[in-house]
Design an enzyme around this catalytic site. Structure first.
Site, PDB file in Angstrom:
ATOM      1  N   ASP A  32      37.202  62.312  28.057  1.00  0.00           N
ATOM      2  CA  ASP A  32      36.255  63.390  28.343  1.00  0.00           C
ATOM      3  C   ASP A  32      36.057  63.450  29.859  1.00  0.00           C
ATOM      4  O   ASP A  32      35.600  62.481  30.461  1.00  0.00           O
ATOM      5  CB  ASP A  32      34.931  63.093  27.627  1.00  0.00           C
TER       6      ASP A  32
ATOM      7  N   THR B  23      37.312  68.824  31.516  1.00  0.00           N
ATOM      8  CA  THR B  23      38.549  68.431  32.201  1.00  0.00           C
ATOM      9  C   THR B  23      39.209  69.660  32.817  1.00  0.00           C
ATOM     10  O   THR B  23      39.628  69.639  33.973  1.00  0.00           O
ATOM     11  CB  THR B  23      39.526  67.764  31.210  1.00  0.00           C
TER      12      THR B  23
ATOM     13  N   ASP C  25      30.873  67.221  21.919  1.00  0.00           N
ATOM     14  CA  ASP C  25      31.649  68.407  22.313  1.00  0.00           C
ATOM     15  C   ASP C  25      31.752  69.374  21.137  1.00  0.00           C
ATOM     16  O   ASP C  25      31.569  70.581  21.293  1.00  0.00           O
ATOM     17  CB  ASP C  25      33.061  68.007  22.778  1.00  0.00           C
TER      18      ASP C  25
END
Length: 551
Positions: free
Chosen positions: A64, A98, A396
């Site tokens: 992550d 990312t 997420d």
């Protein structure tokens, strides 16, 4: 700086370092690229994990973007702002941390050639602003697809493409159903306002042991507490629950309290008053015939005795947040004073109260709730590190589910949307006059970094595949073609069912370009360094004394 008679004039303190001009911009760009390279291998389903040691000796294993950058300590100020954008992305939309760093690094990188050619940063910034505006327009008007909220399979597909790039991808069906049902549980709709508060009301409890398959979404609440007295009931069907915010013990004075006693009977009377007070509190509670009392404060032995006689189980010292969750799950009201208790405050929404032992700790389960508005996600797994990673992945997924419910529009993933926007920007750039055209085109090229990185992580020929992807997108009607992250081949993302919420993508673009603009603008860095003592440690900066002022 020279004075009129030729000697240098020192404006800045001698301990201050100053860098200015083109050198600073080059350094900032290099720092941005370096940070982007750290997380580059964490994009896509073939993503690698990073293992980080924190200063305390703990281990973080994750892919992550935000979690990685949070653990890294950096020196360079530009790199710090990069770490900040990953955090912003995580707080704002929860996914795409990312991608945002990699994209920002690339957009900064393409600015370098223009700075070399002595194009003024303001021109570059104007082009970037224009490009961002057009990107968001194209994204919204041309490539986004509305999502019907009753189509559950489609919702699961979206969450699956978020989870597919993570460690938890192997158990994606389980994770998707947990995420979707948790968000549905905590969703509250009042008139036109939808509130989905994952942080407060969807609690993730991690219990090492068992297998990841044993993880589940509880239809209620789980607390890491045991009942206060071993003789109390540990299993109650359809419990009547009272939640308190006051302590069930005699109130002592905050600091020293002096009591003057004249007769020896007075002391006995004092103790008696304490007991009577506790008895009165317990009578107020027992009058409502509860089965379970939860309080955020302490419970004295005497109160336990009275409540035990009335066959009431007690849980003490709950966290405030836990108490709020229990209140929302079983429809109870938290009461601050026992003499105000009435029937309306009792929670009757739970179907079962049970204390179970998992591993070597006791956990309280308040489950089988009727229409709960809070829930607990119980995660099981082999080790603490794996559980931490699963929790991050699940967060997420929860955020993605939340984003879709708040803004039900989708775009295709797998680098296809980046390529499509890149092509659209290229077409528009020919209508732009002047120097601005070049940085505008450069943004279009920079967007290709996402599909390119997906290819690099698959380990296939990058140049050949990128060329054929560009050719594919040049033909109208192929805007949904992107990279299959597993094999590295070109595929139609609609058939592969790789979707992303539009809110995540637009936030990625906004954050990445805004950061690049910010860093291109910087042309001067002044850093005050501390004096270093003999032991190699920086000395604390001394306050100026009168003598030094005179000097």
């Amino acid at each position: 700086m020279m004075s009129q008679n030729g000697g240098p004039v020192m404006v800045l303190n001698t301990n201050t370092k100053r860098k200015s001009g083109h050198k600073v911009q080059k350094e900032n760009i290099a720092a941005g690229k370096a940070i982007a390279d750290v997380v580059r291998t964490c994009i896509g389903p073939r993503a690698m994990l990073k293992m980080l040691m924190d200063p305390m000796g703990g281990i973080v294993m994750t892919n992550d973007g935000n979690a990685i950058l949070r653990e890294i300590t950096v020196q360079h100020p530009a790199a710090k702002s990069f770490i900040e954008i990953a955090r912003t992305q995580d707080e704002e939309v929860g996914d795409g941390t990312t991608s945002v760093v990699v994209l920002a690094g690339e957009i900064l990188g393409v600015a370098e050639q223009f700075l070399e050619q002595k194009i003024h940063p303001t021109v570059i910034i104007n082009a970037y602003r224009q490009a961002l505006e057009d990107m968001l327009n194209i994204l919204d008007k041309e490539f986004s697809i509305p999502l019907p909220m009753d189509d559950e399979n489609k919702l699961i597909e979206v969450i699956q493409s978020c989870i597919g790039t993570k460690f938890i991808g192997t158990w994606s069906d389980l994770a998707c159903s947990i995420a979707l049902n948790a968000v549905k549980t905590v969703r509250i709709k009042e008139d036109d306002r939808i509130e989905i508060d994952i942080k407060r009301y969807a609690k993730v409890e991690k219990v090492p042991g068992g297998a990841i398959e044993d993880s589940e979404l509880l239809n209620g609440i789980m607390l890491n507490k045991d009942i206060t007295h071993p003789k109390m009931r540990r299993l109650i069907k359809n419990p009547r629950i009272i939640l308190l915010d006051c302590s069930l013990e005699f109130k002592k004075g905050e600091s020293q309290t002096e009591v003057e006693i004249v007769k020896e009977t007075d002391f006995t009377r004092l103790l008696q008053i304490e007991e009577e007070y506790i008895e009165q509190i317990c009578k107020d509670i027992i009058a409502l015939k509860p089965d379970l009392v939860c309080t955020e404060k302490g419970v004295s032995d005497l109160a336990q005795h009275y409540l035990l006689k009335a066959n009431v189980s007690v849980i003490r010292r709950l966290r405030k947040s836990d108490n709020n969750r229990v209140a929302r799950a079983c429809n109870a009201t938290i009461v601050t004073r026992t003499d105000e208790l009435c029937e309306g405050h009792v929670g009757t929404g739970a179907g079962r109260f049970e204390v179970k032992k998992i591993g070597d700790e006791y956990f309280t389960f308040i489950t089988e709730c009727i229409n709960p508005k809070a829930c607990t996600i119980l995660l099981r797994g082999p080790s603490k590190d794996i559980l931490n990673e699963v929790e991050r992945n699940l967060q997420d997924a929860l955020h993605v589910a939340k984003n879709i419910m708040l803004n039900p529009r989708l775009v295709t993933g797998g680098g296809s949307i980046e390529m499509a926007i890149s092509q659209a920007l290229m077409k528009r750039s020919s209508n732009i006059a002047g120097v601005v055209q070049w940085p505008y085109k450069a943004v279009a090229e920079a967007l290709e970094v996402i599909p390119r990185t997906l290819l690099q992580n698959c380990g296939v020929s990058t140049i050949r595949t990128m060329t054929s992807l560009r050719a594919k997108h040049a033909i109208k009607g192929n805007e949904y073609w992107g990279i299959n992250g597993e094999t590295g081949e070109l595929s139609n993302m609609k058939d592969l069912k790789i979707w992303e919420p539009i809110i995540v993508k637009s936030q990625v673009y906004k954050t990445a370009i805004e950061t690049a603009i910010l860093l291109v603008r910087i042309d001067d860095i002044v850093s005050g360094t501390k004096k270093i003592g003999d032991d190699g440690q920086p000395k604390p900066s001394a306050q100026p004394t009168e003598e030094s002022m005179k000097e």
